[in-house]
Write an enzyme that holds these catalytic residues in place. Structure first.
Site, mmCIF file in Angstrom:
data_model
loop_
_atom_site.group_PDB
_atom_site.id
_atom_site.type_symbol
_atom_site.label_atom_id
_atom_site.label_comp_id
_atom_site.label_asym_id
_atom_site.label_seq_id
_atom_site.Cartn_x
_atom_site.Cartn_y
_atom_site.Cartn_z
ATOM 1 N N ARG A 171 -6.417 -20.397 7.039
ATOM 2 C CA ARG A 171 -6.616 -21.773 7.513
ATOM 3 C C ARG A 171 -8.005 -22.280 7.139
ATOM 4 O O ARG A 171 -8.189 -23.444 6.791
ATOM 5 C CB ARG A 171 -6.411 -21.850 9.026
ATOM 6 N N ASP B 134 0.845 -1.198 0.000
ATOM 7 C CA ASP B 134 0.000 0.000 0.000
ATOM 8 C C ASP B 134 0.876 1.241 0.000
ATOM 9 O O ASP B 134 1.797 1.352 0.817
ATOM 10 C CB ASP B 134 -0.854 0.046 1.285
ATOM 11 N N GLY C 77 -3.104 -7.367 8.089
ATOM 12 C CA GLY C 77 -2.469 -7.547 9.392
ATOM 13 C C GLY C 77 -0.996 -7.912 9.364
ATOM 14 O O GLY C 77 -0.387 -8.104 10.413
ATOM 15 N N GLY D 234 -0.362 -3.716 3.938
ATOM 16 C CA GLY D 234 -1.051 -2.432 3.917
ATOM 17 C C GLY D 234 -0.328 -1.425 4.769
ATOM 18 O O GLY D 234 0.684 -0.844 4.372
ATOM 19 N N SER D 235 -0.822 -1.239 5.986
ATOM 20 C CA SER D 235 -0.266 -0.229 6.876
ATOM 21 C C SER D 235 1.096 -0.636 7.426
ATOM 22 O O SER D 235 1.849 0.214 7.901
ATOM 23 C CB SER D 235 -1.241 -0.010 8.033
ATOM 24 N N GLY E 266 -5.372 -2.866 8.798
ATOM 25 C CA GLY E 266 -5.064 -1.703 9.612
ATOM 26 C C GLY E 266 -4.896 -1.998 11.091
ATOM 27 O O GLY E 266 -4.876 -1.079 11.896
ATOM 28 N N LYS F 17 -8.225 0.562 -5.307
ATOM 29 C CA LYS F 17 -9.410 -0.008 -4.680
ATOM 30 C C LYS F 17 -10.686 0.704 -5.129
ATOM 31 O O LYS F 17 -10.723 1.930 -5.215
ATOM 32 C CB LYS F 17 -9.310 0.124 -3.157
#
Lengths: 211, 315
Positions: free
Chosen positions: B186, B45, B235, B256-257, B174, B102
């Site tokens: 999983r 990101d 995550g 992402g973050s 996030g 996005k």
């Protein structure tokens, strides 16, 4: 005739497995009957009879190659005459010159093959396409289905380079001695003829070396 | 997967007569093909051209252009929408790697705008505020490939049925907390193994229970894998997180973050790239993980309200 162990050892084709569609190449080569090993280290490069540089992002693969000193090992192997076959990103990595994009991000390449390549030369993803490719030396019995994805092509080829196929006058398949480069992705089709052609190069190279 | 029937009502795959040779654009194989090229890589990101260049320099295989990373969307609240095309264009001009962007779930027009700009992949994303609480976009009708999030196999197969050329876990974007991505990966992989072990007669009932297309359930039964590449998102904060997702079956990783909310983004980006390549090599992972500085601050998912969860968006 009794062969010595060195000769009877099956050919091992390495597939550079740092990033990209290396699994598709491994599957294609296994279907073509070769023993295949994924290559992630300089030592693994040295153990191959032939090496495939897969499709993927050439900047990402190039940077990983340089960080882990695999580029040096590949140049050494190619110097010993070990055949190398690159598709798409692999073609870019083989090239001596890259005519666009290289100035940004300082893309490392192997610089083995006397070709200049333009990256993303057919456009962005919405311009990705498939087309029939006539390559008589590789597939005399009918065209190849070329799958082009944000593909490069060869804009300039040196005198030692044999052009094996063009698409709309652009060079998309070429060979220079023991080096083979495709702008498209034979590994994404069920057609094994380009992989078989490379396997024949590897076999011929090894027989030649024995004589 | 068979080429047949994978193009939309308006025939997204166009046949171009180029004189001597007929080229077909935007085929299903072209769409999945780009996802194939991203395998074993990291998609990052970025919110501006400078971050995009840092990502490319670190070895990212693609960047996701967005105005706010999920951690900020979570903090700021309000409605999260498609980014300004100006900012996406600047990022497209700054790097040579593919650029993703996005669109809101069900927001056909945002997706068409991104397609018209020549964005390489569209993420119909739960990270943005949904525009349609009943229907996702008919993705087969587009020339550009789509990626969608999932929490389980049924959701993955519904999105593929609609035309997604890549699937990713949703995770909980996030948060810097890998627990939801692990749960989703999983769950998907266990669903695949379960189908693999079934008798053919059980497949239709399984399709009914999963609320998934029968032919895709059958495809999994025959091949043991999803018909499109299966990536992980939501995550990832450390190289070890990225390697964990690869070991659980992810074929590439979105971050992402986790990168630009950390202490040293350039270095962390590079280490996460390396960890995805060497996800099984523990000696290298020691090196890769050593001396990396501050990761992003994480959030314990259990402290979040149900209404704060992004992963529950999508149907």
């Amino acid at each position: 005739m009794v062969k010595n162990t060195e000769e009877s050892k099956p050919l091992c084709i390495g597939v550079l497995a740092l990033q990209g569609d290396f699994q598709a190449h491994i599957d294609a080569m296994e279907r073509a009957g070769a023993t295949v090993a994924p290559v992630r280290t300089a030592e693994a490069v040295a153990a191959c009879d032939g090496l495939i540089l897969p499709g993927g992002e050439s900047t990402a693969i190039g940077k990983l190659m340089a960080r882990y000193e695999i580029d040096t090992a590949i140049r050494e192997a190619a110097g010993r005459g070990i055949p190398v076959y690159g598709t798409c990103a692999g073609m870019i990595l083989l090239a001596k010159d890259i005519v666009s994009g290289a100035e940004r991000g300082g893309q490392p390449t192997l610089g083995l093959m006397d070709i200049a390549v333009a990256r993303n030369a057919f456009g962005r993803q919405v311009d990705s396409f498939e087309a029939d490719i006539e390559a008589p030396a590789v597939s005399p019995d009918g065209p190849l289905r070329g799958v082009f994805i944000r593909a490069p092509y060869v804009v300039e080829a040196g005198p030692g380079v044999e052009v094996l196929a063009r698409y709309q006058d652009r060079i998309v398949l070429a060979r220079q001695g023991s080096l083979l480069a495709a702008a498209f992705h034979p590994e994404l089709t069920d057609d094994l003829r380009v992989h078989q052609y490379f396997l024949d190069m590897v076999t011929a190279g090894r027989n030649g070396a024995d004589n | 997967m068979a080429e047949n029937g994978r193009n939309g009502a308006n025939g997204a795959a166009a046949t171009l007569d180029s004189g001597e040779n007929r080229a077909e654009k935007a085929t299903w194989r072209n769409k999945i093909g780009l996802a194939e090229m991203l395998k074993g890589g990291v998609i990052m990101d970025v919110v501006n051209a400078e971050q995009a260049r840092i990502a490319e320099e670190a070895g990212a295989v693609a960047v996701m252009a967005l105005e706010r990373v999920p951690a900020d969307i979570r903090k700021d609240g309000g409605v999260a929408r498609m980014s300004d095309p100006k900012m996406i264009r600047e990022i497209m001009d700054a790097v040579t790697i593919p650029v993703m962007a996005k669109a809101r779930i069900g927001h056909i027009v945002e997706a068409r705008i991104l397609e018209a700009m020549g964005v390489d992949f569209i993420d119909e994303s739960e990270v943005l505020t949904p525009a349609d609480e009943q229907f996702h976009i008919d993705k087969l009708d587009f020339r550009v490939p789509f990626v969608c999030g999932c929490r389980d196999l049924g959701e993955a197969l519904r999105r593929i049925g609609e035309g997604a050329a890549m699937i990713r876990t949703k995770g909980e974007a996030g948060t810097g907390n890998i627990v939801e991505a692990v749960r989703h990966m999983r769950t998907v992989m266990a669903g695949i193994r379960k189908i693999r072990a079934m008798d053919a007669a059980e497949l239709m009932t399984e399709a009914k229970n999963l609320q998934a297309p029968y032919d895709l359930v059958r495809y999994i039964w025959e091949t043991g894998k999803l018909p499109v590449p299966n990536f992980s998102a939501g995550g990832v904060a450390t190289p070890a997180d990225a390697a964990l997702m690869m070991q659980l079956g992810a074929e590439a990783v979105f971050v992402g973050s986790g990168i630009f909310k950390s202490g040293d983004p350039a270095e962390r980006a590079k280490r996460i790239v390396d960890a995805v390549t060497y996800y099984n090599d523990y000696d290298k992972l020691v090196e890769i993980s050593t001396g990396l500085g501050e990761p992003m601050v994480g959030i314990d998912i259990r402290t979040l309200d149900e209404k704060e969860l992004l992963a529950t968006r999508g149907w």
